[in-house]
Enzyme design. Structure first.
Site, PDB file in Angstrom:
ATOM      1  N   ASP A   3     125.290  75.990 145.937  1.00  9.20           N
ATOM      2  CA  ASP A   3     125.799  75.695 144.592  1.00  9.20           C
ATOM      3  C   ASP A   3     126.282  76.958 143.882  1.00  9.20           C
ATOM      4  O   ASP A   3     125.994  77.168 142.696  1.00  9.20           O
ATOM      5  CB  ASP A   3     124.737  74.991 143.748  1.00  9.20           C
ATOM      6  CG  ASP A   3     124.227  73.717 144.385  1.00  9.20           C
ATOM      7  OD1 ASP A   3     124.930  73.174 145.260  1.00  9.20           O
ATOM      8  OD2 ASP A   3     123.131  73.260 144.025  1.00  9.20           O
ATOM      9  N   ASP A   8     127.438  73.333 149.644  1.00 10.55           N
ATOM     10  CA  ASP A   8     127.991  72.798 148.390  1.00 10.55           C
ATOM     11  C   ASP A   8     128.365  73.930 147.437  1.00 10.55           C
ATOM     12  O   ASP A   8     128.110  73.861 146.231  1.00 10.55           O
ATOM     13  CB  ASP A   8     126.979  71.867 147.707  1.00 10.55           C
ATOM     14  CG  ASP A   8     126.532  70.720 148.594  1.00 10.55           C
ATOM     15  OD1 ASP A   8     127.277  70.357 149.518  1.00 10.55           O
ATOM     16  OD2 ASP A   8     125.430  70.183 148.362  1.00 10.55           O
ATOM     17  N   ARG A  27     131.817  67.289 151.193  1.00  7.80           N
ATOM     18  CA  ARG A  27     131.085  66.030 151.258  1.00  7.80           C
ATOM     19  C   ARG A  27     131.087  65.400 149.867  1.00  7.80           C
ATOM     20  O   ARG A  27     131.229  66.079 148.847  1.00  7.80           O
ATOM     21  CB  ARG A  27     129.664  66.232 151.771  1.00  7.80           C
ATOM     22  CG  ARG A  27     128.750  67.122 150.962  1.00  7.80           C
ATOM     23  CD  ARG A  27     127.355  67.115 151.569  1.00  7.80           C
ATOM     24  NE  ARG A  27     126.442  68.057 150.918  1.00  7.80           N
ATOM     25  CZ  ARG A  27     125.147  68.149 151.229  1.00  7.80           C
ATOM     26  NH1 ARG A  27     124.626  67.367 152.172  1.00  7.80           N
ATOM     27  NH2 ARG A  27     124.369  69.018 150.612  1.00  7.80           N
ATOM     28  N   TRP A  73     129.990  64.085 146.636  1.00  7.46           N
ATOM     29  CA  TRP A  73     128.892  64.118 145.673  1.00  7.46           C
ATOM     30  C   TRP A  73     128.908  62.865 144.797  1.00  7.46           C
ATOM     31  O   TRP A  73     127.866  62.400 144.335  1.00  7.46           O
ATOM     32  CB  TRP A  73     129.006  65.382 144.820  1.00  7.46           C
ATOM     33  CG  TRP A  73     127.809  65.648 143.959  1.00  7.46           C
ATOM     34  CD1 TRP A  73     126.536  65.186 144.155  1.00  7.46           C
ATOM     35  CD2 TRP A  73     127.761  66.450 142.778  1.00  7.46           C
ATOM     36  NE1 TRP A  73     125.699  65.647 143.168  1.00  7.46           N
ATOM     37  CE2 TRP A  73     126.431  66.437 142.307  1.00  7.46           C
ATOM     38  CE3 TRP A  73     128.711  67.200 142.078  1.00  7.46           C
ATOM     39  CZ2 TRP A  73     126.028  67.125 141.162  1.00  7.46           C
ATOM     40  CZ3 TRP A  73     128.311  67.893 140.952  1.00  7.46           C
ATOM     41  CH2 TRP A  73     126.988  67.852 140.499  1.00  7.46           C
TER      42      TRP A  73
END
Length: 330
Positions: free
Chosen positions: A161, A182, A243, A245
């Protein structure tokens, strides 16, 4: 007289060719850890900006490692932070676990502009080439939550993140974003142009695949999405391009160099198996050792050329012409 005209002509030509060198700076302060500026921390400089500011306020940050957390409040728009270079001016902190509380840098304000600086979350980030042994958790380097914000030659360093591109219209130019899981996430409506996306898969262990994006578009009418134009995706290990979210996640890679760090499957539906038709993931005009799409997930959409051109254009984020109105030029 002839020489005088030539000099005037050259001066006019230089002014036309180099507008970024003559930007007006109506309000300006200097941050210098040595004490030779107006402030010794970036946060104190931000604190000095008036509430509901309506003029561009320049904060020039001298080279150095700044160990601090920075927040630009919602009621302090029109702030410009300029460092001495991505490798020279670095802001670092190590908060973790809580996604909302961990960002090293956070802006909630509209009209934020940042140039030539790096924001890092050091909690999981490798040091001196050595694997960081802290348990991997969300540890955000930067949170971008305001509208009409731009980042030029900015570094974002983390593992999970890294860059929370949360909400609003954003423009990233020649930025470097590092991470493994991510590490570009959120519901921003953003263009990433000529950026370097570096996968740090070595932090995940052998055979573990990472994820570059986790885009959070929640319904079909939302305008947001991530568009990568003329970018380089490289690094170590393997990573999916993205991907999902949220159920209408949207990510486009356009004319970008995808190296073999990209997992052949490319994309993952995550929690939306059976709803893949709602996802918009596309690659157009990409090249490099990881750009072969023959083994991509079969459900990935094939967008029309016109649909791709609509998304891969500055107009995708530039309603009202705000990018041209910024006080810093590319």
């Amino acid at each position: 007289m002839g020489t005088h005209r030539i000099i005037l002509g050259l001066a006019a030509l230089c002014c036309f060719c180099l507008p970024h060198l003559i930007e007006a700076k109506p309000f300006e302060v200097i941050v210098d850890q040595s004490g030779h500026g107006n402030f010794t921390t970036i946060q104190k400089a931000i604190d000095s900006v008036p509430i509901n500011n309506t003029h561009w306020f320049f904060i020039n940050v001298k080279a150095g490692l700044y160990r601090e957390k920075i927040t630009i409040p919602q009621k302090k728009p029109f702030i410009v932070i300029v460092g001495a270079g991505k490798r020279s001016t670095r802001v670092e902190w190590d908060d973790h676990a809580s996604l909302a509380q961990s960002p090293t840098f956070a802006t909630l304000a509209d009209n934020t502009v940042v140039k030539k600086i790096t924001f890092a979350n050091s909690y999981n980030f490798p040091s001196n080439g050595k694997i960081n042994k802290n348990p991997r958790v969300p540890a955000v380097a930067a949170f971008i939550g305001g509208d009409k914000s731009a980042f030029y030659s900015v570094g974002f360093a983390g593992i999970q993140d890294t860059l929370w591109d949360s909400d609003g219209r954003h423009y990233f130019h020649r930025c470097t974003i590092q991470g493994a899981v991510d590490f570009i996430l959120g519901s921003g409506q953003s263009i990433y142009q000529s950026c370097v996306i570096q996968v740090l898969g070595g932090q995940l262990g052998p055979g573990v695949t990472g994820y570059i994006t986790a885009q959070g578009r929640t319904n079909a009418n939302d305008a947001n999405g991530f568009v990568f134009i003329n970018c380089l995706v490289h690094g170590f290990g393997k990573a999916y391009l993205g991907r999902a979210w949220r159920p209408y996640s949207r990510v486009i890679f356009y004319n970008s160099n995808l190296t073999d760090v990209v997992d052949p499957l490319g994309w993952w539906e995550w929690n939306y198996q059976g709803y893949e038709k709602q996802l918009t993931y596309a690659e157009h005009g990409c090249f490099g050792s990881g750009s072969n799409t023959s083994r991509r997930a079969k459900w990935v959409k094939k967008l029309s050329a016109s649909a791709v051109q609509h998304l891969a254009d500055l107009s995708f984020i530039n309603r009202g012409g705000w990018v041209e109105d910024l006080p810093i030029r590319v």
